[in-house]
Enzyme design. Structure first.
Site, PDB file in Angstrom:
ATOM      1  N   LYS A 277       2.305  -3.625   6.639  1.00 34.88           N
ATOM      2  CA  LYS A 277       2.645  -3.712   5.208  1.00 34.88           C
ATOM      3  C   LYS A 277       4.156  -3.578   5.021  1.00 34.88           C
ATOM      4  O   LYS A 277       4.774  -4.309   4.231  1.00 34.88           O
ATOM      5  CB  LYS A 277       1.908  -2.625   4.416  1.00 34.88           C
ATOM      6  CG  LYS A 277       0.409  -2.865   4.320  1.00 34.88           C
ATOM      7  CD  LYS A 277       0.099  -4.096   3.477  1.00 34.88           C
ATOM      8  CE  LYS A 277      -1.353  -4.474   3.511  1.00 34.88           C
ATOM      9  NZ  LYS A 277      -1.650  -5.770   2.893  1.00 34.88           N
TER      10      LYS A 277
ATOM     11  N   TYR B  70      -1.382  -0.595  10.868  1.00 35.73           N
ATOM     12  CA  TYR B  70      -1.663  -1.196   9.567  1.00 35.73           C
ATOM     13  C   TYR B  70      -0.505  -0.946   8.598  1.00 35.73           C
ATOM     14  O   TYR B  70      -0.008  -1.871   7.931  1.00 35.73           O
ATOM     15  CB  TYR B  70      -2.979  -0.636   8.992  1.00 35.73           C
ATOM     16  CG  TYR B  70      -3.174  -0.966   7.531  1.00 35.73           C
ATOM     17  CD1 TYR B  70      -3.431  -2.269   7.120  1.00 35.73           C
ATOM     18  CD2 TYR B  70      -3.065   0.029   6.545  1.00 35.73           C
ATOM     19  CE1 TYR B  70      -3.586  -2.579   5.774  1.00 35.73           C
ATOM     20  CE2 TYR B  70      -3.215  -0.271   5.207  1.00 35.73           C
ATOM     21  CZ  TYR B  70      -3.470  -1.571   4.816  1.00 35.73           C
ATOM     22  OH  TYR B  70      -3.605  -1.876   3.486  1.00 35.73           O
TER      23      TYR B  70
ATOM     24  N   SER C 175       0.839  -1.197   0.000  1.00 36.70           N
ATOM     25  CA  SER C 175       0.000   0.000   0.000  1.00 36.70           C
ATOM     26  C   SER C 175       0.872   1.244   0.000  1.00 36.70           C
ATOM     27  O   SER C 175       1.958   1.257   0.606  1.00 36.70           O
ATOM     28  CB  SER C 175      -0.855  -0.011   1.272  1.00 36.70           C
ATOM     29  OG  SER C 175      -1.478   1.225   1.469  1.00 36.70           O
TER      30      SER C 175
END
Ligand code: NAD
Ligand code: WQD
Length: 338
Positions: free
Chosen positions: A154, A150, A126
């Protein structure tokens, strides 16, 4: 040549669109999903669109035995790894769940791949790994600075995949950094179906347009952008999955580590998105400007040059099409798959 592809998270928003593209390209598709944020109906719709179905395995990527069984039963050529949790705000309140699903889950998957001798993987990373960028457009060599658990998951999985690839030159990894995926399949049969209150702009706007919600809250109009609202690089989900198909071929042809942005290279503000959606839907989108959302950045868009150069891929669909396709999906499925 058709490949056998294991698609983790294949009943989710992006995964279901990837299944359609893979089946249409003649690949054999195995979906492994725990349905924690999706519905099996999405896969029935994939079947309806393609007149072919993916094989579905209801399992968790953290379940080593389930993964071993998949790799034993099928000659998997490559994995597209979409499975994971993705809500930034929730990751702040439930960090362990995020590290467990996203990081532990990816480790268990890679261990199973390694045991089975499966060398190729395309990973859903992302643009959130860049955090608040020092400048735009954002190239792949920009500093990484995630601002949420989050985002850290990643970045950590990118690191794990990097080291795994470096350990064996026969392995091939694509780290695809998505900007803001929106839109839906033009059939209106599959699309984004957030559970509860939508965190992201496009699903919120479409729920306002269909009358599910009163008005949009615009999070701040005092950013240093063209109209003061946040600017992002929205990319049609069909363009995104086309990029995955190109990446699948590329990893097969060129073993190595390939880090690639998938974005359009164009910035669109919140108010521009509202105007485009009003145009596409013929509905008015009432909105109110409220305070900035904590953690938001002013603007973010991709430098997509590497994808163009390596994959010969470029986003084809414009904002009008993104809004028209989101609207068709929302109108035909006002409560999503429920
Ligand atoms: P989604 O929630 O619709 O799909 C994820 C799927 O993974 C769901 O079907 C869910 O049930 C499944 N899943 C979650 N944890 C699992 C586990 N432990 N085992 C098995 N299945 C599990 O999300 P999406 O928007 O389709 O995103 C797909 C991937 O792309 C995610 O990894 C996400 O982080 C990444 N990504 C998404 C966006 C975005 O804005 N949608 C942007 C950048 C990156
Ligand atoms: C876009 C713009 C908001 C909702 C997030 C994740 C990122 C990635 C994609 C997974 C911003 C504004 C939004 C609303 C608004 N996901 N907005 N009212 O924040 O760029 O990215 O999703 O990897 O990691 O952080 O996307 O759609 O939430 O917001 O005004 O109700 O819309 O402030 O400017 P974002 P978004």
């Amino acid at each position: 040549m058709g490949q056998t592809v294991l698609v983790t998270g294949g009943s989710g928003y992006i995964g279901s669109h990837a299944c359609v593209a893979l089946l249409e390209a003649g690949h054999t598709v195995i979906v492994l999903d725990n349905l924690s944020n999706s519905s099996e109906i999405a896969l029935q719709r994939v079947h309806q669109i393609c007149a072919r179905a993916p094989l579905f395995i209801h399992a968790d990527i953290r379940d080593a035995a389930a993964l071993a069984a998949v790799f034993e039963a099928h000659e998997v050529d490559a994995v597209m790894h979409f499975a994971g949790l993705k809500a930034v705000g929730e990751s702040v309140t439930m960090p362990l769940s995020y590290y467990d699903n996203n990081v532990t889950g990816s480790l268990v998957l890679l261990q199973a791949m390694e045991a089975a001798g499966v060398n190729n993987i395309v990973f859903s990373s992302s643009a959130t790994v860049y955090g608040d960028p020092a400048s735009v457009p954002i190239g792949e060599n920009s500093p990484l600075n995630p601002t949420s658990p989050y985002g850290w998951t990643k970045m950590m999985v990118e690191r794990v995949l990097t080291d795994w690839q470096h350990a064996d030159a026969g392995r091939s990894v694509a780290l695809l950094r998505y900007f803001n995926p929106v839109g839906a399949h033009p059939s209106g049969l599959i699309g984004e179906d957030p559970r509860g209150f939508p965190n992201n702009l496009m699903p919120f706007i479409s729920q306002v347009a269909v009358g599910e919600r009163d008005k949009l809250h615009v999070f701040g109009d005092d950013y240093a952008t063209l109209d003061g609202t946040g600017v992002r690089d929205y990319i049609h989900v069909l363009d995104l999955v086309d990029g995955h198909l190109k990446a699948l071929d590329f990893v097969a042809a060129k073993p190595g580590l390939h880090t690639i942005n998938l974005g359009t290279g164009q910035g669109v503000s919140v108010l521009q998105m509202v105007a485009a959606f009003e145009q596409a839907s013929g509905r008015q989108i009432p909105y109110a400007v409220v305070a900035r959302r904590p953690g938001d950045i002013a603007q973010c868009w991709a430098d997509p040059a590497r994808a163009r150069h390596l994959l010969q891929w470029e986003a084809q669909r414009d904002l009008t099409q993104m809004c028209a396709d989101s609207w068709r999906w929302q109108q035909g499925n006002p409560c999503g798959y429920r």
